[in-house]
Design an enzyme around this catalytic site. Structure first.
Site, PDB file in Angstrom:
ATOM      1  N   CYS A 247       0.993  -1.092   0.095  1.00  0.00           N
ATOM      2  CA  CYS A 247       0.056   0.043   0.080  1.00  0.00           C
ATOM      3  C   CYS A 247       0.973   1.213   0.184  1.00  0.00           C
ATOM      4  O   CYS A 247       1.250   1.800   0.990  1.00  0.00           O
ATOM      5  CB  CYS A 247      -0.823  -0.017   1.273  1.00  0.00           C
ATOM      6  SG  CYS A 247      -1.959  -1.590   1.449  1.00  0.00           S
ATOM      7  N   ALA A 249       1.365   4.628  -1.941  1.00  0.00           N
ATOM      8  CA  ALA A 249       1.181   6.068  -1.787  1.00  0.00           C
ATOM      9  C   ALA A 249       0.961   6.553  -0.326  1.00  0.00           C
ATOM     10  O   ALA A 249       0.724   5.967   0.280  1.00  0.00           O
ATOM     11  CB  ALA A 249       0.106   6.233  -2.534  1.00  0.00           C
ATOM     12  N   LYS A 253       7.690   5.723   2.255  1.00  0.00           N
ATOM     13  CA  LYS A 253       8.392   4.540   2.602  1.00  0.00           C
ATOM     14  C   LYS A 253       8.898   3.768   1.393  1.00  0.00           C
ATOM     15  O   LYS A 253       9.944   3.110   1.619  1.00  0.00           O
ATOM     16  CB  LYS A 253       7.356   3.620   3.266  1.00  0.00           C
ATOM     17  CG  LYS A 253       6.895   4.298   4.672  1.00  0.00           C
ATOM     18  CD  LYS A 253       5.809   3.441   5.425  1.00  0.00           C
ATOM     19  CE  LYS A 253       5.184   3.959   6.611  1.00  0.00           C
ATOM     20  NZ  LYS A 253       4.147   5.174   6.425  1.00  0.00           N
ATOM     21  N   CYS A 386      -0.449   3.740  11.654  1.00  0.00           N
ATOM     22  CA  CYS A 386      -0.204   4.958  12.356  1.00  0.00           C
ATOM     23  C   CYS A 386      -1.377   5.140  13.286  1.00  0.00           C
ATOM     24  O   CYS A 386      -1.815   6.240  13.280  1.00  0.00           O
ATOM     25  CB  CYS A 386       0.071   5.986  11.420  1.00  0.00           C
ATOM     26  SG  CYS A 386      -1.275   6.291  10.118  1.00  0.00           S
TER      27      CYS A 386
END
Length: 460
Positions: A247, A249, A253, A386
């Protein structure tokens, strides 16, 4: 000797230049208010529906916003005072139906009238509210009396409005610049130090504005938080590997993986949303990592990571998977400035709709993690969020442990020197990374899994 006529001409010329400067400043303020109003309207609309288009920062720093610094300041300050502004405007009863449809612009101008800089009647909206200035200021005075406080600062305390101060982290893009050079360049203007855990991460004082810094604009450094920067390091990809970013976008990272791989190998970056694919492409190009990335979207492969077939020969050499799935983002409220949003200040984080959303997110996260563990050649998987919610973190990991074990995986301990761990819901041999702040129990969770294969340990 200078004649009086020459002196008068010089003075008149100086006044004209001053007027021109003021005129430019007024025009700049006019457009900044409208850019800020557009961002604010988008933010408030997304917050009301709990479907944010993007964070405040990402909206402000999009290419379409020209005066980014002024726009960012206006949006943040207006949100900071928004509860007071709403009460004042409601009490003054100055907005008719026409202007209520442009509430974002009204809030921005009202902020300037009440708390910001002096403004001139340079637009219809400004002219309208300036005619109501006495009524607006009277409404504020009455609000202070009603709340039994003497100062606006005391009123803000009642509304529980506060600032959150965090260090500014920047990650050096070692594909373009070495850490020592970045430290030297940034040190000319700021107090800079190295992070003690992430090798290519630098720490600057809170409030350091680097958006227009040459090193940021040319992709030599990325403004990336510590929690975000730990994820790729936890995966630990080696040069020459094939890595899948499930994942990817907006791509911070992803390009960090490329840096750690020293530009050698292959990264398959999956992204489903077309708009986010554009941001991913921009990030990749800025970083200089395009040569080793294969963007998995549209007609190239599949944008949807869950639709990739683990048994497809195309993925037979994938060593590692980074899974940073969609989550509530509850651990990045300070970074995203979500603490300024109405839903946050109203304490809506645990309402019924929020709980239902968390359940849906957790179901998706579990499905995505099990899918990542299904790739037969993969030796390492890092799962990160997060979020501060147990349902998205420990509960997801706990739910997939039997599946992971059946595929030969066991949990590893990334960053063993890091003392802060997750909630104690597992046996002692299970460890999680929690990047804690002063006000939240965590802002990110990392879970690193390794497959118990000989080649996995040979690569350590």
């Amino acid at each position: 000797m200078v004649s009086s006529k020459t002196a008068a001409t010089t003075a008149q010329s100086g006044r004209k230049r001053t007027e021109q400067r003021l005129s430019r400043a007024d025009r700049s303020s006019y457009f900044a208010r409208r850019e800020a109003a557009k961002v604010l309207q988008t933010v408030l609309h997304g917050d009301a529906k709990r479907r944010a288009v993007g964070s405040i920062k990402s909206l402000v720093y999009s290419p379409s916003v020209r005066n980014k610094k002024a726009t960012f300041a206006l949006v943040c300050q207006t949100l900071k005072y928004l509860s007071i502004i709403k009460d004042v405007l409601d009490s003054a009863r100055v907005l008719n139906a026409k202007w209520k449809r442009q509430e974002g612009l009204m809030y921005i101008i009202a902020y300037d009238i009440l708390f910001g800089q002096e403004i001139l009647p340079v637009g219809d909206a400004e002219k309208f509210l300036l005619l109501q200035k006495d009524a607006i200021q009277l409404a504020l005075a009455r609000l202070l009396v009603r709340k039994k406080v003497k100062r606006v600062e005391d009123l803000m305390d009642l509304y529980q409005i506060s600032d959150v101060s965090k260090p500014r982290y920047v990650r050096v893009n070692t594909l373009k610049l070495d850490v020592e050079s970045a430290l030297h360049e940034l040190g000319r203007q700021y107090q800079v130090q190295k992070d003690d855990m992430v090798p290519d991460l630098l720490i600057l004082p809170p409030g350091s504005d680097l958006h227009d810094h040459p090193l940021v604009r040319n992709g030599s450094v990325f403004m990336q938080g510590k929690a975000s920067s730990m994820v790729a390091v936890a995966l630990g990809p080696e040069p020459g590997w094939e890595v899948l970013d499930a994942c990817s976008a907006p791509g911070n990272k992803t390009v960090h993986l490329a840096s750690l791989m020293k530009g050698k190998g292959k990264i398959i970056a999956c992204e489903l949303d077309n708009e986010r694919v554009k941001r991913l492409g921009d990030t990749v190009r800025l970083s200089g990592a395009a040569s080793i990335l294969s963007l998995a979207f549209d007609f190239f492969l599949h944008g949807d990571f869950l639709k990739l077939n683990p048994m497809d020969p195309s993925y037979a050499k994938v060593h590692a998977i980074l899974l940073d799935p969609s989550c509530s983002g509850s651990g990045t409220t300070a970074e995203r400035l979500d603490h300024l949003l109405p839903s946050y200040t109203a304490g809506d984080a645990t309402d019924v709709a929020g709980t239902e959303r968390l359940n849906k997110l957790a179901a998706f996260q579990k499905k995505a993690l099990e899918h990542a563990l299904s790739f037969p050649a993969v030796e390492r998987v890092v799962y990160s969020t997060c979020s501060i919610h147990q349902i998205e973190n420990e509960d997801v990991i706990k739910s997939v442990l039997p599946f992971a074990a059946s595929h030969g995986f066991h949990l590893a301990t990334p960053f063993p020197q890091w003392p802060r761990r997750g909630l104690p819901v597992f046996e002692l041999n299970i460890c999680f990374e929690q990047i804690q702040s002063r006000t939240k129990r965590a802002s990110s969770l990392l879970c690193s899994s390794k497959r118990a294969l000989p080649e996995a340990w040979n690569s350590q």
